[in-house]
Write a protein that holds these residues in place. Structure first.
Motif, PDB file in Angstrom:
ATOM      1  N   ASP A 205      24.155  59.940  19.111  1.00 23.04           N
ATOM      2  CA  ASP A 205      25.124  60.363  18.095  1.00 23.04           C
ATOM      3  C   ASP A 205      26.414  59.554  18.114  1.00 23.04           C
ATOM      4  O   ASP A 205      27.052  59.374  17.072  1.00 23.04           O
TER       5      ASP A 205
ATOM      6  N   ASP B 158      25.243  63.386  12.401  1.00 25.66           N
ATOM      7  CA  ASP B 158      25.033  63.219  10.965  1.00 25.66           C
ATOM      8  C   ASP B 158      25.489  61.837  10.502  1.00 25.66           C
ATOM      9  O   ASP B 158      24.830  61.186   9.680  1.00 25.66           O
TER      10      ASP B 158
ATOM     11  N   ALA C 236      18.780  68.148  17.832  1.00 30.41           N
ATOM     12  CA  ALA C 236      19.770  68.797  18.691  1.00 30.41           C
ATOM     13  C   ALA C 236      19.048  69.319  19.923  1.00 30.41           C
ATOM     14  O   ALA C 236      18.130  70.137  19.809  1.00 30.41           O
TER      15      ALA C 236
ATOM     16  N   GLN D 196      27.157  67.673  16.224  1.00 31.02           N
ATOM     17  CA  GLN D 196      26.478  67.596  14.933  1.00 31.02           C
ATOM     18  C   GLN D 196      27.136  66.602  13.986  1.00 31.02           C
ATOM     19  O   GLN D 196      26.467  65.809  13.317  1.00 31.02           O
TER      20      GLN D 196
ATOM     21  N   PRO E  92      24.175  70.133  20.368  1.00 33.03           N
ATOM     22  CA  PRO E  92      24.504  70.865  19.148  1.00 33.03           C
ATOM     23  C   PRO E  92      25.960  70.712  18.711  1.00 33.03           C
ATOM     24  O   PRO E  92      26.251  70.633  17.511  1.00 33.03           O
TER      25      PRO E  92
END
Length: 291
Positions: A54, A85, A102, A81, A78
């Motif tokens: 991420d 994205d 996640a 996020q 989580p």
């Protein structure tokens, strides 16, 4: 890609976050190669899973892999996020398939599930990048390492690597590869990172050992050992005063950017460029020795 040393920051304003940290909250925001990385088809068609993809080095690797022609699945916590994205959008903007899961990789079940999902959605697996990691440098040495911290560091950095690799090798074919994220801390450990440094030394050992075991199956295993790199983990786990001088103790006199580490992963993943490279730890350290 930018090579001008003066274009990279040599100092950072004091700042602090809580783990795991956020890219958007960093000053300055790291360079992941969003504007600079140009692919040339080195990884065309490869199906890749990148843990901790991420942000930081993981995001830079995801961008580079996608622009080199790979389809990419990433894992993230989580609470990450928003970063996940953004990374996924960058992968897909390169015209490649992208997936994100996640998952807290501190359990065997989560590791098995992640690989299973990635194989199903990617249609197989060619490259596993064990990048997810955790450190905590606030506090002193051995006296500051509480049981919960030790459990989080070792399970995130080491247990997950073993569990993910165990599941991935069921799907990797000859020509596949595994790339582990080590650290300069394996060679030049900081007192405040005793537990983290120990896991990175263990990763080096596991890398060489796995290369010997999996070589007869045509699977290459290597590691990248970054030096100080400007990622969310730094303001989330370092004291603010350390952040201000972060990376200034390297021969190049500055911290690295994630975009400067990603090409090492591309090289090691390439079945053409690194076809005879296995059991190697490639240092990207700003001049600090890795031996």
């Amino acid at each position: 890609m930018t090579t001008d040393q003066t274009a990279r920051p040599r100092e950072f304003p004091a700042q602090q976050q809580q783990p795991p940290g956020s890219t958007a909250a960093m000053t300055p925001v790291p360079d992941h190669g969003e504007e600079s990385y140009r692919g040339s088809g080195k990884l065309t068609g490869l199906r890749t899973l990148i843990t901790g993809g991420d942000s930081g080095i993981g995001r830079a690797v995801a961008i580079a892999f996608a622009r080199e022609g790979a389809d990419v699945a990433i894992t993230y916590l989580p609470e990450e996020q928003a970063d996940a994205d953004e990374t996924l959008a960058l992968v897909r903007s390169a015209g490649r398939d992208g997936y994100a899961y996640a998952a807290d990789l501190r359990t065997h079940e989560a590791c098995v599930e992640v690989v299973t999902h990635a194989v199903a959605e990617l249609g197989g697996l060619d490259v596993l990048v064990n990048n997810a990691g955790y450190q905590m440098a606030r506090g002193g040495g051995i006296d500051s390492i509480e049981p919960d911290r030790l459990d989080r560091v070792i399970k995130t950095n080491l247990y997950a690597l073993f569990w993910l690799t165990q599941q991935a090798v069921k799907h990797l074919k000859p020509g596949g590869s595994i790339i582990n994220n080590s650290s300069i801390q394996a060679y030049d450990p900081s007192v405040s990172l005793l537990d983290y440094a120990a896991t990175k030394a263990a990763i080096n050992n596991a890398t060489v050992n796995l290369a010997a075991e999996l070589g007869p199956r045509g699977i290459r295993v290597n590691a990248v050992a970054p030096g100080p790199v400007w990622t969310p983990l730094q303001p989330a786990t370092q004291p603010p005063e350390k952040v201000e001088k972060f990376g200034q103790d390297t021969p190049l006199g500055r911290a690295g950017q994630p975009a400067e580490v990603a090409p090492a992963f591309v090289f090691l993943a390439s079945p053409r460029d690194a076809s005879y490279v296995s059991g190697t730890v490639l240092g990207v350290t700003g001049g600090k020795p890795v031996f």
